[in-house]
Design a protein around this motif. Structure first.
Motif, PDB file in Angstrom:
ATOM      1  N   SER A   1      35.695  58.539  45.531  1.00  0.00           N
ATOM      2  CA  SER A   1      35.356  57.296  44.826  1.00  0.00           C
ATOM      3  C   SER A   1      35.437  57.541  43.328  1.00  0.00           C
ATOM      4  N   PHE A   2      35.720  56.476  42.579  1.00  0.00           N
ATOM      5  CA  PHE A   2      35.715  56.557  41.116  1.00  0.00           C
ATOM      6  C   PHE A   2      35.514  55.162  40.540  1.00  0.00           C
ATOM      7  N   ILE A   3      35.153  55.101  39.251  1.00  0.00           N
ATOM      8  CA  ILE A   3      34.956  53.815  38.568  1.00  0.00           C
ATOM      9  C   ILE A   3      36.075  53.663  37.540  1.00  0.00           C
ATOM     10  N   LEU A   4      36.935  52.685  37.783  1.00  0.00           N
ATOM     11  CA  LEU A   4      38.089  52.429  36.914  1.00  0.00           C
ATOM     12  C   LEU A   4      37.670  51.472  35.800  1.00  0.00           C
ATOM     13  N   PRO A   5      37.784  51.874  34.524  1.00  0.00           N
ATOM     14  CA  PRO A   5      37.371  50.981  33.430  1.00  0.00           C
ATOM     15  C   PRO A   5      38.192  49.693  33.398  1.00  0.00           C
ATOM     16  N   LYS A   6      37.630  48.694  32.732  1.00  0.00           N
ATOM     17  CA  LYS A   6      38.235  47.351  32.733  1.00  0.00           C
ATOM     18  C   LYS A   6      39.610  47.329  32.047  1.00  0.00           C
ATOM     19  N   LYS A   7      39.761  48.058  30.937  1.00  0.00           N
ATOM     20  CA  LYS A   7      41.031  47.993  30.194  1.00  0.00           C
ATOM     21  C   LYS A   7      42.213  48.497  31.023  1.00  0.00           C
ATOM     22  N   PRO A   8      42.151  49.720  31.594  1.00  0.00           N
ATOM     23  CA  PRO A   8      43.281  50.151  32.429  1.00  0.00           C
ATOM     24  C   PRO A   8      43.461  49.292  33.677  1.00  0.00           C
ATOM     25  N   ALA A   9      42.369  48.745  34.204  1.00  0.00           N
ATOM     26  CA  ALA A   9      42.498  47.843  35.363  1.00  0.00           C
ATOM     27  C   ALA A   9      43.321  46.616  34.978  1.00  0.00           C
ATOM     28  N   ASN A  10      43.062  46.061  33.797  1.00  0.00           N
ATOM     29  CA  ASN A  10      43.847  44.924  33.312  1.00  0.00           C
ATOM     30  C   ASN A  10      45.301  45.304  33.059  1.00  0.00           C
ATOM     31  N   LEU A  11      45.519  46.522  32.532  1.00  0.00           N
ATOM     32  CA  LEU A  11      46.891  46.992  32.309  1.00  0.00           C
ATOM     33  C   LEU A  11      47.644  47.099  33.629  1.00  0.00           C
ATOM     34  N   LEU A  12      46.973  47.606  34.655  1.00  0.00           N
ATOM     35  CA  LEU A  12      47.604  47.715  35.970  1.00  0.00           C
ATOM     36  C   LEU A  12      47.986  46.342  36.508  1.00  0.00           C
ATOM     37  N   ARG A  13      47.102  45.353  36.310  1.00  0.00           N
ATOM     38  CA  ARG A  13      47.409  43.991  36.760  1.00  0.00           C
ATOM     39  C   ARG A  13      48.738  43.509  36.176  1.00  0.00           C
ATOM     40  N   GLY A  14      48.966  43.873  34.907  1.00  0.00           N
ATOM     41  CA  GLY A  14      50.170  43.412  34.221  1.00  0.00           C
ATOM     42  C   GLY A  14      51.449  44.064  34.716  1.00  0.00           C
ATOM     43  N   VAL A  15      51.354  45.301  35.214  1.00  0.00           N
ATOM     44  CA  VAL A  15      52.586  46.019  35.596  1.00  0.00           C
ATOM     45  C   VAL A  15      52.800  46.105  37.109  1.00  0.00           C
ATOM     46  N   LEU A  16      51.750  45.966  37.910  1.00  0.00           N
ATOM     47  CA  LEU A  16      51.909  46.140  39.357  1.00  0.00           C
ATOM     48  C   LEU A  16      52.794  45.067  39.988  1.00  0.00           C
ATOM     49  N   GLY A  17      52.816  43.867  39.384  1.00  0.00           N
ATOM     50  CA  GLY A  17      53.644  42.789  39.936  1.00  0.00           C
ATOM     51  C   GLY A  17      55.128  43.118  39.924  1.00  0.00           C
TER      52      GLY A  17
END
Length: 375
Positions: free
Chosen positions: A194-210
């Motif tokens: 388990s880990f806690i992913l910070p909000k900024k990289p989570a938002n960055l992933l949203r932008g590129v995963l598509g």
């Protein structure tokens, strides 16, 4: 350093990497991209020390390898003005000037030495773990939960998405102590972590995963996680600490169950919320068989609103208050036509679940704490 590259391809990589760059960098060098050219591949790094995005791009031709730091804003502002065409980029490693030439002209911008650019953190070989995750699963998990993350300096663990990996499932959780979202998907992982992913990289992933079409390889240890994408690598520092026991706050016994059209409820809340108190955004639900009465009022301005909606209801008549802004967020992040709301009493959290025609292999649960009606 000298190479020829497509203007559009270079701009695309720079714009993706640019989202990492902070407006308030502690190190001046971080206002630059790091360009590294080797074996016909241009590696472009952007970082804010906590999060690093590395993009790779094959150049059309290469005359000389090298390393240089190029100013973020000037590079992007310059490249935005070009239509698709080959650009020749040359960096003078004695003056650090970067010259961009094209068919009808050229421009020069100041670069700097890339030697002082921070290196990306390396994972601990002894403790690191690795799994491959379906792109859609990772994207959906982030999309479903990120709106419920907190901005709490005193409790940083709640400022990210908690990812819990079990041998048969991956669960994404986010909470800000008022609302909680849990999204669980059945998938074979063969590991526990388990880990806690910070909000900024989570938002960055949203932008590129598509834009990704293959599974995402994820490597992580106690401090960092690395996401290997098609043309990018995202490295980020994890939030350290123990995530709250979210299962303990989900009420298990909810005898009062409402089944209602999600869009009708959402639109009704939006209409009634216009007249709610601006400080509390309180909306009162009066639920009885076949009917939900929504009411809101602001005594300071002598405004009030009321709307009745039809529903299927099992249970005793109940009155409960919720904050309208949180209700709108929760209902907007459920995609099914109908939604189930499970309630115990007016002091315990309401549980919102999407209602599917066929049972999916995922589970979505959203929880919202009530407000005192007579406060």
């Amino acid at each position: 350093m000298k190479f020829v590259v497509s203007s559009t391809a270079l701009l695309n990589v720079l714009q993706t990497s640019n989202k990492v760059v902070s407006n308030k960098n502690t190190l001046p060098i971080l206002d630059n991209f790091l360009f590294e050219l080797k074996d016909g591949v241009l590696k472009i790094t952007a970082s804010d020390l906590e999060t690093t995005m590395i993009g790779t791009l094959k150049v059309d031709s290469m005359e000389q390898e090298g390393v240089i730091a190029a100013p973020v804003k000037l590079m992007i502002d310059s490249l935005k003005e070009f239509s698709e065409q080959p650009l020749t980029i040359e960096a003078n490693e004695s003056t650090w000037e970067i010259q961009i030439s094209w068919k009808t002209g050229k421009l020069a911008i100041p670069g700097t030495s890339g030697l002082s650019y921070p290196t990306q953190p390396a994972l601990d070989e002894e403790t690191k773990q690795e799994i491959s995750v379906d792109t859609n699963l990772l994207l959906t998990g982030i999309n479903k939960t990120i709106f419920a993350t907190a901005d709490d300096e005193l409790r940083p663990v709640m400022n990210g998405v908690y990812v819990n990996i079990e041998p048969q499932a991956i669960t994404f959780v986010a909470t800000d102590a008022h609302k909680l979202v849990k999204y669980a998907a059945s998938v074979e992982t063969g590991t526990t972590a388990s880990f806690i992913l910070p909000k900024k990289p989570a938002n960055l992933l949203r932008g590129v995963l598509g834009k990704e079409d293959a599974d995402i390889r994820m490597e992580f240890d106690d401090k960092n996680v690395v996401f290997h994408l098609k043309n990018h690598t995202l490295v980020c520092r994890l939030i350290e600490g123990n995530y709250p026991n979210y299962n303990a706050v989900i009420p298990a016994n909810n005898p009062n169950k409402v089944l209602v059209d999600r869009t009708e409820l959402l639109n009704g809340i939006r209409r009634v919320a216009v007249c709610s108190n601006q400080a509390t955004n309180l909306i009162k639900f009066e639920i009885e068989p076949n009917t939900i009465n929504l009411t809101a009022q602001d005594l300071d301005f002598s405004v009030s609103a009321q709307e009745s909606l039809t529903c299927d209801y099992e249970g005793e008549a109940i009155e409960i208050g919720f904050r309208s802004t949180f209700l709108v967020e929760i209902l907007s992040n459920i995609e099914t036509q109908n939604v189930s709301v499970e309630l115990a009493d007016s002091t315990r959290a309401g549980v919102f679940k999407p209602v599917y025609d066929e049972a999916p292999d995922t589970e979505t649960l959203m929880l919202l704490m009530p407000m005192m009606i007579n406060a």
